[in-house]
Scaffold this motif. Structure first.
Motif, short mmCIF file in Angstrom:
data_model
loop_
_atom_site.label_atom_id
_atom_site.label_comp_id
_atom_site.label_asym_id
_atom_site.label_seq_id
_atom_site.Cartn_x
_atom_site.Cartn_y
_atom_site.Cartn_z
N GLU A 255 -4.60 21.24 5.11
CA GLU A 255 -5.03 21.06 6.51
C GLU A 255 -4.26 22.03 7.43
O GLU A 255 -4.85 22.66 8.31
N VAL A 256 -2.96 22.14 7.18
CA VAL A 256 -2.12 23.04 7.99
C VAL A 256 -2.58 24.49 7.81
O VAL A 256 -2.70 25.23 8.79
N LEU B 260 -5.82 25.03 9.67
CA LEU B 260 -5.60 25.14 11.12
C LEU B 260 -5.02 26.51 11.47
O LEU B 260 -5.40 27.11 12.47
N PHE C 47 -1.49 13.30 -1.17
CA PHE C 47 -1.34 13.38 0.29
C PHE C 47 -0.67 14.69 0.73
O PHE C 47 -1.16 15.36 1.64
N ALA C 48 0.43 15.04 0.05
CA ALA C 48 1.19 16.24 0.46
C ALA C 48 0.32 17.50 0.38
O ALA C 48 0.33 18.33 1.30
N SER C 49 -0.44 17.63 -0.72
CA SER C 49 -1.27 18.84 -0.85
C SER C 49 -2.40 18.84 0.17
O SER C 49 -2.76 19.90 0.70
N GLN C 50 -2.93 17.65 0.48
CA GLN C 50 -4.00 17.57 1.50
C GLN C 50 -3.49 18.02 2.86
O GLN C 50 -4.16 18.79 3.56
N VAL C 51 -2.30 17.53 3.22
CA VAL C 51 -1.74 17.90 4.53
C VAL C 51 -1.44 19.40 4.57
O VAL C 51 -1.70 20.07 5.57
N ALA C 52 -0.90 19.93 3.46
CA ALA C 52 -0.60 21.37 3.41
C ALA C 52 -1.88 22.19 3.57
O ALA C 52 -1.89 23.19 4.30
N ARG D 19 0.86 -1.20 0.00
CA ARG D 19 0.00 0.00 0.00
C ARG D 19 0.89 1.24 0.00
O ARG D 19 2.02 1.18 0.43
N ASP D 20 0.29 2.34 -0.44
CA ASP D 20 1.02 3.60 -0.42
C ASP D 20 0.07 4.74 -0.04
O ASP D 20 -1.15 4.56 -0.05
N LEU D 21 0.63 5.88 0.25
CA LEU D 21 -0.21 7.05 0.53
C LEU D 21 -0.85 7.53 -0.77
O LEU D 21 -0.30 7.29 -1.84
N PRO D 22 -2.01 8.20 -0.68
CA PRO D 22 -2.62 8.73 -1.91
C PRO D 22 -1.70 9.75 -2.59
O PRO D 22 -0.92 10.42 -1.90
#
Lengths: 137, 189
Positions: A68-69, A72, A61-66, A55-58
């Protein structure tokens, strides 16, 4: 230095470790070890261990986390803004309270023309400075 | 710590557009390898990876450039995964791992057809199965060493384990896998 001489057990272990490490290098460098029976065994293990995970991350993923940050951080900014407004409101209430409590004194000051003139001296330059902006609108 | 690490960290701290996304992209593979190998549950692992990078963003000012950024982020990921396993009361180590190492070394190579094993996809599948059933700690150490090609010192800085302990885990687990490879081959048609 009181060091025990290596036992045959230790030596066997050491040889096995060296063999494992040679297999790792052979697999990383793509060396042909088919002629070496003992290496090939560990090379098969090393090859399996180098396979990518099932399995791997989508991909996003990087843009989603960015995002989210940033969300916040925006929430934190909003909270700071709300707290600033709350503090300002509190100060206004305190000011009103003080004015009501000492209204006689305030009225005495307001009835003194010299104090009113002094206040006007402070306030007028500021108001006149803003006049060009107001007329431009 | 490399010059690129410093530049990237400073860009993130200055809120430069796209800097944090680049940081995540550069280190997400290592983070995923650590957490997925430890936790072994794709959805939990994904959430924990996200949690790791949120922590990284929150605490990046505390990064003192004493180790590589990769190791620092890896350490955060490892700690997040370890706490998750502790909460779920999942053991990270196999208590019976130290047994029979000497016997395994002694019995190396009994009745093993090299040519067949090297090419056989079924044996590869059996090996993968054996890797999946390893305890979380051993699985993670093997992946960091073999797949991510980290040195023992780098793994030590991520996991906080002594270099000797890591070598011992690698040695015993590879020995065990080799043993399983040989015994699996014995039962194959």
């Amino acid at each position: 230095m009181n060091r025990k001489p290596p036992s045959s057990h230790d030596e066997r272990m050491e040889r096995e470790w060296v063999l494992q490490e040679q297999a790792v290098q052979a697999e990383r460098l793509g060396l042909d070890v088919r002629h070496d029976e003992s290496l090939l065994r560990y090379r098969t293990v090393a090859r399996a261990l180098r396979q990518p995970l099932d399995r791997d991350l989508p991909p996003d993923f990087a843009s989603q986390v960015a995002e989210e940050v940033h969300a916040l951080a925006a929430d934190d900014m909003r909270l700071e803004l709300y707290l600033s407004w709350a503090l300002l409101g509190l100060l206004a209430v305190v000011l009103l309270g003080l004015t009501a409590r000492y209204s006689n004194l305030v009225m005495a000051w307001l009835s003194n023309p010299w104090l009113v003139a002094l206040a006007a001296c402070f306030a007028l330059p500021g108001l006149l400075g803003r006049l060009p902006n107001l007329t431009r609108r | 710590m490399s010059h690129q690490d410093r530049q990237l960290v400073e860009a993130v701290l200055a809120n430069a557009p796209g800097a944090f996304e680049r940081l995540v992209r550069e280190h997400q593979a290592l983070c995923w390898h650590i957490i997925y190998r430890m936790v072994h549950h794709p959805e939990d692992a994904r959430d924990l990876c996200q949690d790791t990078f949120l922590r990284v963003h929150r605490h990046l000012r505390q990064y003192r450039y004493e180790s590589a950024l990769k190791s620092w982020i890896g350490r955060v990921a490892y700690t997040v995964a370890l706490r998750h396993l502790e909460r779920k009361r999942i053991a990270v180590l196999d208590p019976g791992e130290n047994e029979d190492t000497a016997d395994a070394v002694e019995n190396a190579g009994d009745g093993f057809d090299l040519e067949t094993a090297y090419a056989d996809s079924e044996i590869a599948a059996r090996l993968h199965q054996a890797i999946e059933t390893l305890p979380p700690m051993q699985r993670t150490l093997l992946t960091l060493y073999h797949l991510d090609e980290l040195s023992i010192d780098e793994i030590a800085s991520i996991t906080g384990l002594a270099a000797g302990t890591i070598k011992s885990h690698l040695f015993r687990t590879r020995l065990r896998l080799r043993e399983q490879l040989e015994s699996a081959y014995g039962v194959l048609p």
